[in-house]
Structures are given as C-alpha cells and as structure tokens.
Design a protein around this motif. Structure first.
Motif, PDB file in Angstrom:
ATOM      1  N   TYR A 229       4.400  69.276  48.914  1.00 18.00           N
ATOM      2  CA  TYR A 229       3.576  70.244  49.646  1.00 18.00           C
ATOM      3  C   TYR A 229       3.887  71.668  49.207  1.00 18.00           C
ATOM      4  O   TYR A 229       5.056  72.070  49.159  1.00 18.00           O
ATOM      5  CB  TYR A 229       3.834  70.098  51.149  1.00 18.00           C
TER       6      TYR A 229
ATOM      7  N   ASN B  71      -0.142  77.670  48.543  1.00 16.10           N
ATOM      8  CA  ASN B  71      -1.438  77.265  48.005  1.00 16.10           C
ATOM      9  C   ASN B  71      -2.198  76.316  48.923  1.00 16.10           C
ATOM     10  O   ASN B  71      -3.347  75.952  48.629  1.00 16.10           O
ATOM     11  CB  ASN B  71      -1.245  76.593  46.645  1.00 16.10           C
TER      12      ASN B  71
ATOM     13  N   TYR C  51      -1.622  73.187  49.353  1.00 12.01           N
ATOM     14  CA  TYR C  51      -1.859  71.981  48.543  1.00 12.01           C
ATOM     15  C   TYR C  51      -0.798  70.928  48.838  1.00 12.01           C
ATOM     16  O   TYR C  51       0.404  71.233  48.895  1.00 12.01           O
ATOM     17  CB  TYR C  51      -1.819  72.327  47.059  1.00 12.01           C
TER      18      TYR C  51
ATOM     19  N   LYS D  26       0.275  66.586  48.027  1.00 14.14           N
ATOM     20  CA  LYS D  26       0.022  65.358  47.269  1.00 14.14           C
ATOM     21  C   LYS D  26       0.805  64.224  47.913  1.00 14.14           C
ATOM     22  O   LYS D  26       2.026  64.315  48.050  1.00 14.14           O
ATOM     23  CB  LYS D  26       0.416  65.511  45.805  1.00 14.14           C
TER      24      LYS D  26
ATOM     25  N   GLU E  90      -4.651  63.781  47.053  1.00 15.26           N
ATOM     26  CA  GLU E  90      -4.388  65.216  47.062  1.00 15.26           C
ATOM     27  C   GLU E  90      -5.105  65.834  48.253  1.00 15.26           C
ATOM     28  O   GLU E  90      -6.247  65.450  48.567  1.00 15.26           O
ATOM     29  CB  GLU E  90      -4.882  65.856  45.773  1.00 15.26           C
ATOM     30  N   TYR E  91      -4.423  66.794  48.902  1.00 10.41           N
ATOM     31  CA  TYR E  91      -4.991  67.440  50.085  1.00 10.41           C
ATOM     32  C   TYR E  91      -5.050  68.941  49.855  1.00 10.41           C
ATOM     33  O   TYR E  91      -4.069  69.556  49.431  1.00 10.41           O
ATOM     34  CB  TYR E  91      -4.151  67.126  51.327  1.00 10.41           C
ATOM     35  N   PHE E  92      -6.234  69.520  50.144  1.00  7.00           N
ATOM     36  CA  PHE E  92      -6.450  70.953  49.969  1.00  7.00           C
ATOM     37  C   PHE E  92      -6.684  71.566  51.352  1.00  7.00           C
ATOM     38  O   PHE E  92      -7.765  71.469  51.922  1.00  7.00           O
ATOM     39  CB  PHE E  92      -7.643  71.190  49.033  1.00  7.00           C
ATOM     40  N   GLU E  93      -5.630  72.167  51.860  1.00  6.80           N
ATOM     41  CA  GLU E  93      -5.615  72.632  53.250  1.00  6.80           C
ATOM     42  C   GLU E  93      -6.682  73.678  53.526  1.00  6.80           C
ATOM     43  O   GLU E  93      -7.362  73.636  54.563  1.00  6.80           O
ATOM     44  CB  GLU E  93      -4.224  73.197  53.563  1.00  6.80           C
TER      45      GLU E  93
END
Length: 298
Positions: A174, A178, A180, A182, A204-207
């Motif tokens: 984490y 950013n 971001y 994974k 993948e996670y894009f907050e």
C-alpha cells in the motif's frame, strides 16, 4: 573482586561517547557490569531520539538503553509509548512490547509488539495491530510501515476500512501518498454503496478513483433487483464513481436466477441498470436463447 559501584544523587548527568547523554534524579552505576540504573525523571538521548521513564537502564557493554515499566520514545514528530522497550544505540533500532502506541502527525498505531528504526523511520509490527488515519482504519497481524515514504506492507488477516469500501487480504502492498494498493494472494473487496464484492487472488486498488482491477479470473458478486448476480472474467473492474459500474473481459461468464450468459466482455452501470454483452454473446433467459454481436439486457 571490588564492588566498583557508585551512587549519585540530584541532577545526575552522564555521557557515553559523543552522542549518548543520560540524566536523572538518581544514578546507580556498576562499573564491573557497565550497567547504569537511572531513577526519577530519567532520560536517555542520542542524535536520533530521546527515551523517558521513571526508571531507565543503560547497558554500556552492549549499548542498550531500556525500560521495563512504562516509558516514551520521541524521534522528530513521532512519539512511541509502551510498557517495555529496548533501544540499541549502535543500530538505532528500538523494540517495544506490551501496549505499544504510536502518535504521528500522519497516523496513530496500537500494537502488541513493534520494532522501530529511528534513522529509517520504518516500523515493523507483530500481533494484533490497528492503524488509524483521517481516511481509513487498518487492522492486521503483521506488517511494516515506512513513515518517510508512506509505504506499507501487510500479511495474513489484513482488513482496510475505507468507507464505503472494505478490503480483506492475506498479502497487501500500500502506497498512502498515491492511494495505491496491491493485493497478492486471497482478497475480498466490498463496496457498501454499490453492494458489489470482488473476490480473488490478485488485484490493484486505486483509492482516489474508488476503483479495483482484479485479474486471474476473480469472482464479482452484485446485488441486483433483489437477486444476486455472479460474474467471472479474466479481468474484472469495479468503479464507484458517478456511473457506479463494473466490467469484465475476456471469457465472461454470468449467472443470475433468471438468466445466464457467456461473452467476450461485459459492461454494467447501476445508473441505467443496463447489462451490455459484447462480441458473440449468448444469453439464456428461462427457456429462450439470444445471440448477436451485442446483447443488452435491462
């Protein structure tokens, strides 16, 4: 062998080399063992940190300062408290046990056991750990956090609460700056607003975008029209933005009580409740079958 013990009282101050300074109301020093016991408003300071406790011990032979009944370590803007702590002056590593707490401008942390390097500002934690910041709460059993780079890694049994999303994972990387993350190994992501879950082993996670991209044929589960839709694809994407949508591609498989479908790709938006199936889709609805270049179902 002579005792080689000295007691000193009132405004005691000792130095060890160029960097180590200790102060207290009282000092008991054993010269044979090179062990100092500092009592009353005791402090141990070097260029990286300061330790405070009512009773401090400084082992000069092994370059270790420690307390056993509560104390505080301060380094820059980070304050660490615990019942027990051991600070190795040669390596700048501090080990904390029992009721460990960190206060930092960026976050706070509670843990059973923690190691903190005062030079690198990296924390390594073990046992039940809770991390709080203004945006989220993290519950985990082990991991690391780099305060300067704002990068964290977490192991088995990690939960991140970031409303309206909840992410559970067995291995997580984490980047706070950013937004971001994974997930590697088993994970379960759920969005309360969309009522959508994504379950798999690699994502993948894009907050900042409230978006998750999962690969390796994850399973998406969505509550639709008082029913449940199950969706698989090689890649699944769910996004909680103005469209509140999810999509999958390729090798899509769909199951719902009143329909089943296969297609190369699928797009669904909660705004219009329209399911779009692309590239030679086949849809079965009760006893009927539909085929076409594109099939749309509402």
């Amino acid at each position: 062998k002579e005792e080689n013990v000295v007691d000193m009282y009132s405004r005691v101050r000792i130095t060890d080399g160029q960097n180590i300074t200790a102060t207290a109301d009282k000092l008991n020093y054993n010269g044979n063992e090179k062990m100092a016991k500092l009592i009353g408003k005791a402090k141990l300071t070097d260029s990286e940190m300061q330790i405070k406790s009512e009773t401090l011990y400084y082992d000069r032979a092994n370059s270790i300062g420690y307390y056993l009944n509560g104390g505080v370590l301060t380094t820059d803007a980070t304050v660490l408290t615990s019942k027990k702590a051991y600070y190795h002056t040669n390596t700048s590593e501090a080990f904390f046990n029992e009721k460990v707490h960190i206060d930092d401008p960026e976050y706070s942390l509670d843990s059973d056991t923690l190691m903190f390097n005062t030079q690198t500002k990296v924390s390594t934690f073990y046992g039940n750990t809770s991390i709080y910041n203004t945006e989220s709460t993290i519950l985990c059993n082990n991991g690391t956090y780099d305060t300067q780079r704002q990068i964290a890694t977490f192991g088995y049994g990690t939960t991140i609460l970031n409303e309206p999303q909840i992410l559970k994972a067995d291995s997580l990387y984490y980047e706070k700056q950013n937004g971001y993350g994974k997930a590697m190994r088993a994970f379960d992501w759920y969005d309360k607003e969309m009522k959508v879950s994504v379950i798999g082993t690699d994502a993948e996670y894009f907050e900042n975008e409230s978006k998750i991209i999962a690969i390796n044929r994850p399973l998406l589960v969505s509550e639709i029209d008082e029913d449940t839709l199950f969706l698989r694809g090689d890649t699944v994407i769910a996004i909680n933005d103005s469209t509140k949508r999810f999509q999958a591609f390729p090798n899509v498989r769909v199951f719902k009580t009143d329909l089943q479908a296969v297609a190369d790709s699928l797009y669904y938006s909660q705004n219009d409740s329209m399911m779009r199936l692309y590239e030679n889709p086949i849809l079965w609805n009760e006893e009927s079958e539909m085929k076409g270049d594109t099939v749309m179902v509402q």
